[in-house]
Motif scaffolding. Structure first.
Motif, PDB file in Angstrom:
ATOM      1  N   PHE A  94      -3.047   3.864  -4.857  1.00 38.87           N
ATOM      2  CA  PHE A  94      -3.476   5.219  -5.197  1.00 38.87           C
ATOM      3  C   PHE A  94      -2.303   6.132  -5.535  1.00 38.87           C
ATOM      4  O   PHE A  94      -1.144   5.831  -5.264  1.00 38.87           O
ATOM      5  CB  PHE A  94      -4.377   5.832  -4.127  1.00 38.87           C
ATOM      6  N   GLN A 137      -4.127  12.280  -3.291  1.00 36.14           N
ATOM      7  CA  GLN A 137      -5.051  11.901  -2.231  1.00 36.14           C
ATOM      8  C   GLN A 137      -5.595  13.130  -1.489  1.00 36.14           C
ATOM      9  O   GLN A 137      -4.823  14.030  -1.137  1.00 36.14           O
ATOM     10  CB  GLN A 137      -4.357  10.998  -1.212  1.00 36.14           C
ATOM     11  N   ASN A 196       1.221   1.841  -4.520  1.00 34.40           N
ATOM     12  CA  ASN A 196       1.031   3.281  -4.603  1.00 34.40           C
ATOM     13  C   ASN A 196       2.004   3.861  -5.623  1.00 34.40           C
ATOM     14  O   ASN A 196       3.036   3.257  -5.936  1.00 34.40           O
ATOM     15  CB  ASN A 196       1.267   3.946  -3.243  1.00 34.40           C
TER      16      ASN A 196
END
Length: 462
Positions: free
Chosen positions: A306, A311, A352
């Motif tokens: 991600f 986030q 990530n």
């Protein structure tokens, strides 16, 4: 930490702290009635820097805690208590127990653990031919110029290092190694040896392993390694262990540390939330202290695929995430955070990423980016427990490549500060352009997938 309860106790006065927070003389402080039957948990507890230890002992005793360790340089104590309300007694912005959270939680780790599974390599294989990851950062050429200095130590803050492994026994410094599972450093060999995980041994081989008989060589085989064990037998890293690891590294003058993990149980810790605030600040202080003592701290970005700054939720715990939250230790100031690339040189599918969240990139492997026959697997090869070799993928594998290059820089630029070493890492990295992936934004010299680019070991020693 403006909402944190302040412990203002003059060092020159003999005062104790009662459970209600009042200042009284020791003779007037009533003995607390403490739980002797419930499960015991470990806590990090915040104090002002250099708070006298006897005052720490006094408060913990009055609030039904027992000190495990105290780091006066940063004002962080580690304590145990059986009282379920211990954090409330001390203050929920000052005390936190990851172990208690894990025991009470219904969710589990959400990162891709399968990414880092080990695939062992046959003893008959030519290991050097399989080290495509080392060739990608020009480590073999760098080794011919300078393999690194024995005056440089890299602290492998991880699950321990196998001391008898043929590729590691020459680099490992047992006198600089310790176990930190309780939050108090234990230098006995059994405390830092691996038990249920080969993760730290794999990381160590990438940094400084060398086995001439098998043709295996890490990034900086001339430097020393120290095993600093923070991963417990369940595979978890708690805040008190991380604090202990960074403080041990600082006190022993390590030039570089590698942290291929994030602090459990939350993937993100938020500096403004109860409980989280204490853990966040405890680890932040320890990292800052180690940086101030000359350690360049390198950390993995994580394997959840991600965009870190984007986030809004924590996949491990159901709480909101904003800019006051960070993955520890990688999200802290001064830490070099590393994303992973595969054989093709593009971002690993699990890595990530994020604009401003990634400093540099390095080979972590990708099972979808396979080398040609004879050049190994899609995951980097390194040392594993049992004296053998195996492959693993992950940002955990990318980070030690960077730590190894940082160790070469520390070898060629003796006494350079962490800030200078970081600048050199970034300026000497090979730019990696975004390509067609729409999630990558920025220029070749600074973007959300690769930061300043792929580290270069050869440039570090020239």
């Amino acid at each position: 930490m403006s909402r944190m309860k302040r412990l203002l106790i003059p060092a020159a006065t003999a005062l104790a702290v009662t459970a209600g927070g009042l200042l009284v003389s020791p003779s007037a402080a009533a003995a607390p009635s403490c739980d002797q039957a419930s499960a015991e948990y470990s806590y990090v507890v915040l104090y002002h820097q250099r708070t006298p230890e006897h005052l720490v002992d006094s408060e913990l005793r009055q609030k039904c805690g027992t000190k495990t360790a105290y780091y006066p340089e940063i004002g962080v104590a580690v304590a145990t208590s059986r009282n379920q309300d211990f954090a409330e007694k001390v203050g929920v912005y000052r005390a936190y127990s990851a172990g208690k959270d894990v025991a009470e939680a219904t969710s589990a780790r959400a990162d891709l653990r399968d990414v880092e599974r080990t695939t062992e390599v046959s003893a008959a294989d030519d290991l050097g031919a399989q080290q495509w990851d080392m060739r990608a950062i020009q480590a073999p050429e760098a080794n011919e110029v300078n393999p690194g200095s024995r005056s440089v130590t890299v602290g492998v803050i991880d699950s321990g290092i196998e001391p008898t492994h043929p590729a590691l026994k020459g680099a490992l410094d047992p006198a600089a190694s310790a176990g930190c599972l309780t939050g108090a450093a234990d230098p006995t060999p059994s405390s830092w040896a691996p038990t249920t995980s080969d993760h730290g041994t794999h990381v160590a081989g990438t940094i400084a392993g060398q086995d001439t008989a098998r043709g295996f060589t890490g990034v900086a085989p001339g430097v020393r390694l120290a095993a600093v064990k923070v991963v417990n037998d369940e595979g978890l890293i708690f805040p008190e262990s991380a604090v202990c690891g960074f403080m041990w590294s600082a006190r022993h003058g390590f030039e570089v540390t590698n942290s291929s993990y994030y602090v459990d149980p939350g993937m993100f810790y938020c500096s403004k939330e109860p409980g989280d605030a204490a853990a966040y600040e405890a680890v932040r202080r320890a990292v800052a202290y180690s940086t101030g003592k000359g350690a360049l701290n390198v950390a993995a970005a994580g394997n959840s695929a991600f965009d870190i700054p984007a986030q809004t939720t924590d996949p491990n715990r159901p709480h909101p995430v904003d800019r006051s939250c960070a993955i520890l230790p990688g999200g802290l100031d001064g830490v070099v955070t590393v994303s992973a690339i595969g054989y093709a040189g593009t971002k690993s599918s699990y890595s990530n990423y994020g604009r401003g969240a990634i400093d540099v990139t390095a080979p972590g492997g990708d099972r979808a980016q396979l080398p040609p026959p004879g050049e190994g697997a899609g995951c980097p090869l390194s040392t594993v427990v049992g004296g053998g070799y195996g492959t693993k993928c992950g940002t955990s594998m990318a980070s030690p490549h960077v730590a190894g290059v940082a160790a070469l820089l520390a070898s060629t630029h003796r006494h350079a500060s962490p800030r200078v070493l970081t600048s050199l890492l970034e300026r000497q990295a090979d730019p990696v352009p975004c390509g067609p992936d729409p999630t990558c934004t920025g220029s070749p010299s600074r973007n959300s997938h690769y930061g300043h680019g792929r580290v270069n070991a050869l440039t570090a020693v020239l």
